[in-house]
Design a protein around this motif. Structure first.
Motif, short mmCIF file in Angstrom:
data_model
loop_
_atom_site.label_atom_id
_atom_site.label_comp_id
_atom_site.label_asym_id
_atom_site.label_seq_id
_atom_site.Cartn_x
_atom_site.Cartn_y
_atom_site.Cartn_z
N HIS A 128 -19.74 -1.80 -33.21
CA HIS A 128 -20.48 -1.77 -31.94
C HIS A 128 -21.52 -2.89 -31.96
N GLN A 158 -24.76 -4.77 -31.69
CA GLN A 158 -26.15 -4.33 -31.78
C GLN A 158 -27.04 -5.28 -30.98
N SER A 180 -21.08 2.63 -25.46
CA SER A 180 -21.57 3.65 -24.54
C SER A 180 -22.36 3.01 -23.41
N ARG A 181 -22.62 3.79 -22.38
CA ARG A 181 -23.41 3.29 -21.25
C ARG A 181 -24.80 2.86 -21.71
N ASP A 182 -25.41 3.63 -22.61
CA ASP A 182 -26.74 3.26 -23.10
C ASP A 182 -26.70 1.97 -23.91
N GLU A 183 -25.66 1.80 -24.73
CA GLU A 183 -25.54 0.56 -25.50
C GLU A 183 -25.38 -0.63 -24.56
N ALA A 198 -26.37 -0.83 -21.46
CA ALA A 198 -27.64 -1.05 -20.75
C ALA A 198 -28.61 -1.86 -21.60
N ALA A 199 -28.68 -1.55 -22.90
CA ALA A 199 -29.57 -2.30 -23.79
C ALA A 199 -29.11 -3.74 -23.94
N GLU A 245 -29.92 -5.60 -20.72
CA GLU A 245 -31.34 -5.95 -20.57
C GLU A 245 -31.65 -7.27 -21.28
N ALA A 254 -17.38 2.69 -20.37
CA ALA A 254 -18.56 2.25 -19.63
C ALA A 254 -18.47 0.74 -19.44
N LEU A 264 -23.42 -1.00 -13.67
CA LEU A 264 -24.88 -0.83 -13.66
C LEU A 264 -25.48 -1.70 -12.55
#
Length: 398
Positions: A152, A154, A183-186, A188-189, A192, A217, A222
């Motif tokens: 994944h 990082q 994942s969606r959170d990964e 999103a980070a 950003e 995702a 987003l």
């Protein structure tokens, strides 16, 4: 004679990466015992309904010229698909059709990059990515994917790799060759960081419908990233139709409008009868992807059961897709040498990880797209080969 510099930039980035696969095909022409585990070509046919639609469309005269954006039926179907997925309105001006994801990637990179620009690519990466980046004269910036993180990406590794020349992140989730699903959170980070550094995100989503347990995702979904994401995909994997070459790019309307003349110059449209088939595939619930998901997940589990406890080998369990990575460093060979000798000595053809970037040097990739009995036989040969290698190494050490 003189040639354009693009021919130098792409030298050794085409079929050279498939050297062992091509050697396996040569052997298989004369030796029926060869088992091919190299390419991601579904071992099931397209749904009969798709073949019927395609044939009926040809007989109905849907064989004339199309247009640069794509046939209305498939463009509208794609707009509806991504509107449902994102929860916001995606219109026809956000869509461009291409013959396959590969062509879409090539055109998108030509539309985003200048000579000297740089593209960040999680490494290992799909074998053709470097070529589509080098074509416009850009450079590739590998971002190492760590096995201990499940391959994944990082965010801190991405940010550390960014330079003043970085223009694009080429993201692939579900990932080829590892099968990792962000994942969606990964995402999103990661997104950003791309916003912070004003990077485009090109999202290769061809394995969207082949996730096992993890949820798919996309950065395109987003809203805060919508103005900088281009998603590319096709029906090649999801509908077991790689030979029909039907793909697309979905992104900001301004980007699509700017890219349209390039698309028209390259292709001036695809085949209307294939567009009709694609529109049907996108608007009907067909069982093909679900069947492949179950089959490939079971085959990945079988490989793990048969090879993960073999001395010298370590299986990297996938979360999606049609491949399994195998770490062969414990045998004392590189992935390339392991793959070459496995083919010559045991007649099993696998892809060396080095075809997928520098981070793949100790890996080989196995395809899940062969019948169960052949895959079981291949696992037996791989286990025997690895065991012999480790035993020889131990004898030499004593």
């Amino acid at each position: 004679m003189r040639y354009a510099s693009i021919t130098d930039r792409l030298a050794n980035l085409g079929s050279d990466k498939w050297e062992i696969h091509l050697r396996g095909r040569e052997l298989a022409a004369h030796d029926a015992s060869v088992i091919e585990l190299t390419i991601g070509e579904p071992d099931v046919p397209p749904d009969d309904a798709l073949l019927d639609i395609c044939a009926e469309a040809m007989r109905a005269g849907r064989t004339r010229y199309s247009n640069g954006r794509g046939e209305d039926s498939v463009v509208s179907a794609l707009a509806r698909k991504y509107s449902r997925r994102t929860g916001r309105e995606i219109r026809e001006e956000n869509v461009l059709c291409f013959p396959g994801t590969q062509t879409a990637l090539f055109a998108v990179m030509m539309g985003l990059l200048e000579a000297g620009d740089e593209v960040l690519v999680p490494d290992p990466y799909y074998a053709t990515y470097e070529a589509v980046i080098r074509a416009p004269g850009a450079g590739i910036l590998p971002v190492p994917l760590r096995a201990e993180k499940g391959f994944h990406l990082q965010p801190e590794d991405l940010e550390a790799a960014i330079t003043p020349g970085s223009r694009v992140l080429l993201l692939n989730s579900p990932h080829n060759p590892s099968g990792a699903v962000l994942s969606r959170d990964e995402i999103a980070a990661i997104g950003e960081i791309c916003r912070k550094h004003d990077l485009w995100i090109v999202s290769d989503e061809v394995y969207e419908e082949l996730t096992f347990d993890a949820d798919f995702a996309s950065p395109f979904d987003l809203p805060e990233l919508a103005d900088r994401v281009i998603a590319v995909s096709s029906i090649s994997k999801s509908h077991a139709a790689p030979g029909f070459r039907s793909g697309w790019a979905v992104g900001p309307a301004e980007f699509c409008q700017r890219l349209l003349p390039l698309s028209e110059s390259m292709l001036f449209g695809g085949q209307p009868f294939i567009a009709d088939m694609t529109a049907y595939a996108l608007t009907h619930d067909l069982p093909t992807a679900g069947g492949m998901r179950r089959q490939y997940k079971a085959r990945a589990a079988m490989i793990a059961e048969r090879l993960d406890n073999v001395s010298g080998l370590r299986v990297v369990p996938p979360e999606a897709g049609m491949f399994v990575l195998l770490d062969v460093s414990g045998t004392g060979l590189t992935g390339h040498d392991f793959a070459l000798r496995l083919l010559e000595e045991r007649r099993v053809s696998v892809m060396p990880g080095s075809s997928f970037g520098n981070a793949g040097g100790k890996l080989v990739r196995l395809s899940l797209t062969v019948p169960d009995e052949k895959l079981a036989e291949a696992c037996g040969r791989i286990a025997s080969f690895a065991g012999d290698l480790v035993q020889r190494a131990e004898c030499l050490a004593t």
